[in-house]
Design a protein around this motif. Structure first.
Motif, mmCIF file in Angstrom:
data_model
loop_
_atom_site.group_PDB
_atom_site.id
_atom_site.type_symbol
_atom_site.label_atom_id
_atom_site.label_comp_id
_atom_site.label_asym_id
_atom_site.label_seq_id
_atom_site.Cartn_x
_atom_site.Cartn_y
_atom_site.Cartn_z
ATOM 1 N N LEU A 85 0.772 -1.298 0.003
ATOM 2 C CA LEU A 85 0.124 -0.064 -0.031
ATOM 3 C C LEU A 85 0.855 1.170 0.140
ATOM 4 C CD1 LEU A 85 -2.742 -1.110 2.648
ATOM 5 C CD2 LEU A 85 -3.057 -0.923 0.155
ATOM 6 N N GLY A 86 2.187 1.091 -0.185
ATOM 7 C CA GLY A 86 2.829 2.420 -0.099
ATOM 8 C C GLY A 86 3.223 2.728 1.261
ATOM 9 N N LEU A 87 2.998 2.012 2.386
ATOM 10 C CA LEU A 87 3.130 2.364 3.769
ATOM 11 C C LEU A 87 4.318 1.771 4.322
ATOM 12 C CD1 LEU A 87 -0.753 2.490 4.681
ATOM 13 C CD2 LEU A 87 0.676 4.541 4.125
ATOM 14 N N THR A 88 4.818 2.058 5.564
ATOM 15 C CA THR A 88 5.714 1.556 6.048
ATOM 16 C C THR A 88 5.249 0.808 7.447
ATOM 17 O OG1 THR A 88 7.489 2.663 5.344
ATOM 18 C CG2 THR A 88 8.085 1.663 7.334
ATOM 19 N N PHE A 89 5.122 -0.375 7.705
ATOM 20 C CA PHE A 89 4.609 -0.917 8.873
ATOM 21 C C PHE A 89 5.776 -1.490 9.929
ATOM 22 C CE2 PHE A 89 -0.006 -2.153 7.435
ATOM 23 C CZ PHE A 89 -0.293 -0.642 7.392
ATOM 24 N N THR A 90 6.417 -0.777 10.821
ATOM 25 C CA THR A 90 7.289 -1.092 11.745
ATOM 26 C C THR A 90 7.036 -1.849 13.017
ATOM 27 O OG1 THR A 90 7.965 1.029 12.453
ATOM 28 C CG2 THR A 90 9.091 0.274 10.340
ATOM 29 N N LYS A 91 5.574 -1.507 13.362
ATOM 30 C CA LYS A 91 5.312 -1.891 14.486
ATOM 31 C C LYS A 91 3.694 -2.038 14.571
ATOM 32 C CE LYS A 91 5.334 3.204 16.520
ATOM 33 N NZ LYS A 91 5.629 3.538 15.174
ATOM 34 N N PRO A 92 3.043 -2.825 15.395
ATOM 35 C CA PRO A 92 1.721 -2.958 15.244
ATOM 36 C C PRO A 92 0.740 -1.582 15.222
ATOM 37 C CG PRO A 92 2.815 -4.523 16.830
ATOM 38 C CD PRO A 92 3.736 -3.592 16.657
ATOM 39 N N GLU A 93 1.065 -0.509 15.931
ATOM 40 C CA GLU A 93 0.254 0.387 16.034
ATOM 41 C C GLU A 93 0.195 1.455 14.540
ATOM 42 O OE1 GLU A 93 2.657 -0.015 17.909
ATOM 43 O OE2 GLU A 93 1.872 -0.183 20.166
ATOM 44 N N ASP A 94 1.350 0.950 13.723
ATOM 45 C CA ASP A 94 1.148 1.535 12.466
ATOM 46 C C ASP A 94 0.081 1.130 11.625
ATOM 47 O OD1 ASP A 94 3.466 2.756 12.896
ATOM 48 O OD2 ASP A 94 4.890 1.346 12.045
ATOM 49 N N ILE A 95 -0.841 -0.056 11.976
ATOM 50 C CA ILE A 95 -1.904 -0.425 11.357
ATOM 51 C C ILE A 95 -3.023 0.694 11.328
ATOM 52 C CG2 ILE A 95 -3.173 -1.605 13.029
ATOM 53 C CD1 ILE A 95 -2.613 -2.880 9.593
ATOM 54 N N ARG A 96 -2.756 1.747 12.407
ATOM 55 C CA ARG A 96 -3.918 2.684 12.469
ATOM 56 C C ARG A 96 -3.548 3.989 11.594
ATOM 57 N NH1 ARG A 96 -6.268 2.692 18.046
ATOM 58 N NH2 ARG A 96 -5.826 0.736 18.990
ATOM 59 N N GLN A 97 -2.524 3.656 10.476
ATOM 60 C CA GLN A 97 -2.492 4.638 9.695
ATOM 61 C C GLN A 97 -3.734 4.451 8.301
ATOM 62 O OE1 GLN A 97 1.533 4.727 7.912
ATOM 63 N NE2 GLN A 97 2.464 3.572 9.383
ATOM 64 N N LEU A 98 -4.193 3.099 8.562
ATOM 65 C CA LEU A 98 -5.532 2.985 7.599
ATOM 66 C C LEU A 98 -6.622 3.503 8.256
ATOM 67 C CD1 LEU A 98 -4.344 -0.791 6.430
ATOM 68 C CD2 LEU A 98 -4.317 1.477 5.182
ATOM 69 N N PRO A 99 -7.606 3.690 7.577
ATOM 70 C CA PRO A 99 -9.144 4.161 7.992
ATOM 71 C C PRO A 99 -9.493 3.085 8.793
ATOM 72 C CG PRO A 99 -8.700 4.988 5.772
ATOM 73 C CD PRO A 99 -7.602 3.917 6.115
ATOM 74 N N VAL A 100 -10.105 3.246 9.876
ATOM 75 C CA VAL A 100 -10.661 2.198 10.864
ATOM 76 C C VAL A 100 -11.745 1.203 10.079
ATOM 77 C CG1 VAL A 100 -12.394 3.770 11.953
ATOM 78 C CG2 VAL A 100 -11.709 1.503 13.073
ATOM 79 N N GLU A 101 -12.492 1.967 8.948
ATOM 80 C CA GLU A 101 -13.470 1.338 8.303
ATOM 81 C C GLU A 101 -12.780 0.356 7.466
ATOM 82 O OE1 GLU A 101 -13.144 4.694 7.546
ATOM 83 O OE2 GLU A 101 -13.972 5.119 9.489
ATOM 84 N N VAL A 102 -11.653 0.655 6.657
ATOM 85 C CA VAL A 102 -11.139 -0.447 6.069
ATOM 86 C C VAL A 102 -10.450 -1.722 6.820
ATOM 87 C CG1 VAL A 102 -8.946 -0.411 4.584
ATOM 88 C CG2 VAL A 102 -10.368 1.503 4.286
ATOM 89 N N VAL A 103 -9.859 -1.371 8.021
ATOM 90 C CA VAL A 103 -9.453 -2.225 8.732
ATOM 91 C C VAL A 103 -10.620 -3.249 9.264
ATOM 92 C CG1 VAL A 103 -8.078 -2.873 10.858
ATOM 93 C CG2 VAL A 103 -7.562 -0.737 9.662
ATOM 94 N N ARG A 104 -11.555 -2.600 9.577
ATOM 95 C CA ARG A 104 -12.598 -3.452 9.864
ATOM 96 C C ARG A 104 -13.220 -4.301 8.845
ATOM 97 N NH1 ARG A 104 -15.732 0.269 11.754
ATOM 98 N NH2 ARG A 104 -15.342 -0.112 13.732
ATOM 99 N N SER A 105 -13.388 -3.793 7.723
ATOM 100 C CA SER A 105 -13.851 -4.543 6.419
ATOM 101 C C SER A 105 -12.898 -5.479 5.976
ATOM 102 C CB SER A 105 -13.893 -3.694 5.206
ATOM 103 O OG SER A 105 -14.211 -4.369 3.973
ATOM 104 N N VAL A 106 -11.620 -5.643 6.339
ATOM 105 C CA VAL A 106 -10.323 -6.281 5.688
ATOM 106 C C VAL A 106 -10.578 -7.575 6.991
ATOM 107 C CG1 VAL A 106 -7.785 -6.760 5.866
ATOM 108 C CG2 VAL A 106 -9.027 -4.913 4.824
ATOM 109 N N LEU A 107 -10.592 -7.268 8.316
ATOM 110 C CA LEU A 107 -10.628 -8.205 9.261
ATOM 111 C C LEU A 107 -11.664 -9.144 9.141
ATOM 112 C CD1 LEU A 107 -9.450 -6.411 12.434
ATOM 113 C CD2 LEU A 107 -8.201 -7.786 11.202
ATOM 114 N N LEU A 108 -12.978 -8.863 8.722
ATOM 115 C CA LEU A 108 -14.419 -9.283 8.476
ATOM 116 C C LEU A 108 -14.026 -10.353 7.477
ATOM 117 C CD1 LEU A 108 -17.124 -6.851 9.672
ATOM 118 C CD2 LEU A 108 -16.168 -8.798 10.734
ATOM 119 N N ASN A 109 -13.094 -10.165 6.541
ATOM 120 C CA ASN A 109 -12.967 -10.714 5.485
ATOM 121 C C ASN A 109 -12.268 -12.125 5.911
ATOM 122 O OD1 ASN A 109 -13.534 -10.604 2.508
ATOM 123 N ND2 ASN A 109 -11.389 -10.758 2.194
#
Length: 333
Positions: free
Chosen positions: A236-260
């Motif tokens: 996605l062109g992002l840098t995830f180096t620690k778990p909190e970095d997942i919060r760079q994504l909109p919460v609605e997107v993260v919820r949709s991905v997890l439910l998948n």
């Protein structure tokens, strides 16, 4: 299922018998049999199991009669070296597991009494020494305990019976969320895993929905590893180096991905899953690949055909089955 006409098992059992007694009388036959523990000691295909039994503190237990059953016997489903290798484990790498988890995992392979092959069928369950039930599944002429294929049966021991299986069975004794947290906090592996997944579940406020409660549904969950989330960030062109970095994504997107990654189907082991489309809570169908060597690949609609492989299949929780995978399953975002 194959009986133990396999020459290597007969040879090693015979060697174990000869080391204990040279008596040839029929009346002493039972005394001449090796113990469950000695079967592992004398068979090179169980060298990792032997090391695990010693490290987990159950070797002595399985060398003696079972005090918890009137028969004095145990039934043990014994993973081969290849079964441990599927988890990246061998005699030298068992230290990657916490001792308490290793001990509980071994006990999950043990039950009281003698459960012979003739009594095993798809409509029978078996309670482990942990008090957690395991279920038998028949598929394509083979029999599985949970997701582990039974390779050979009725290896007779002086204190019970051994059945040989091709995958290590894992049960957490906790619900899906608590299981993920156990993996996140080094309660299972000494090097934590699923840290990004736990952070994502908390961020998306899905912990309650995936926790066990009376009358709650059971799920099949595909749980991406930390590296899977790091790879997603890169894509996605992002840098995830620690778990909190997942919060760079909109919460609605993260919820949709997890439910998948969640299927409300009462929780299925690999032995109960078939190739084809399945519908997750996220809405866009996932595609399961062929059942091969005890696992299946899985692909999300938004993964452009790139499949996820099962890294740790068939983790039994109190409200479903978790399969740890190496790729995040994307919906059609």
């Amino acid at each position: 299922m194959k009986n133990l006409s396999i020459s290597k098992y007969i040879l090693m059992s015979a060697m174990a018998i000869s080391t204990l007694s040279s008596c040839e009388t029929t009346s002493n036959y039972e005394e001449e049999l090796p113990s469950v523990a000695n079967i592992a000691v004398t068979n090179q295909d169980f060298s990792t199991l032997e090391a695990a039994a010693v490290a987990g503190g159950v070797a002595v237990v399985l060398s003696n009669p079972n005090p918890g059953d009137v028969s004095g016997d145990y039934t043990v489903f014994a993973p081969t070296n290849d079964a441990f290798a599927r988890l990246g484990l061998n005699e030298n790498t068992l230290g990657a597991l916490q001792k308490s988890f290793l001990t509980n995992t071994l006990l999950y392979h043990v039950s009281n009494g003698n459960l012979l092959n003739s009594a095993i069928s798809a409509d029978v369950s078996s309670t482990s020494a942990l008090g957690i039930d395991r279920r038998f599944v028949t598929r394509d002429g083979d029999t599985y305990i949970n997701g582990s294929k039974i390779l050979a049966t009725d290896v007779m021991a002086s204190n019970g019976t051994v059945h040989v299986i091709d995958k290590v069975m894992i049960a957490s004794g906790a619900d899906i969320v608590q299981t993920a947290i156990a993996l996140q906090t080094a309660q299972v592996f000494t090097a934590p895993e699923l840290t990004y997944l736990v952070e994502a579940v908390l961020y998306a406020d899905l912990a309650g929905a995936l926790s066990a409660s009376e009358g709650s549904p059971s799920f099949t969950v595909f749980a991406p590893t930390d590296q899977a989330f790091v790879d997603l960030g890169t894509a996605l062109g992002l840098t995830f180096t620690k778990p909190e970095d997942i919060r760079q994504l909109p919460v609605e997107v993260v919820r949709s991905v997890l439910l998948n990654h969640v299927i409300a189907n009462d929780g299925k082991f690999t032995s109960e899953l078939s190739a084809g489309a399945v519908s997750p809570l996220g809405g866009d169908d996932l595609t399961l690949g062929a059942f091969t060597n005890g696992t299946l690949t899985v692909t999300g609609l938004g993964n452009s055909g790139e499949v996820a492989n099962m890294v740790i299949p068939d983790v039994q929780t109190t409200n479903g089955i978790v399969h740890v995978i190496d790729r995040v399953l994307l919906p059609n975002l």
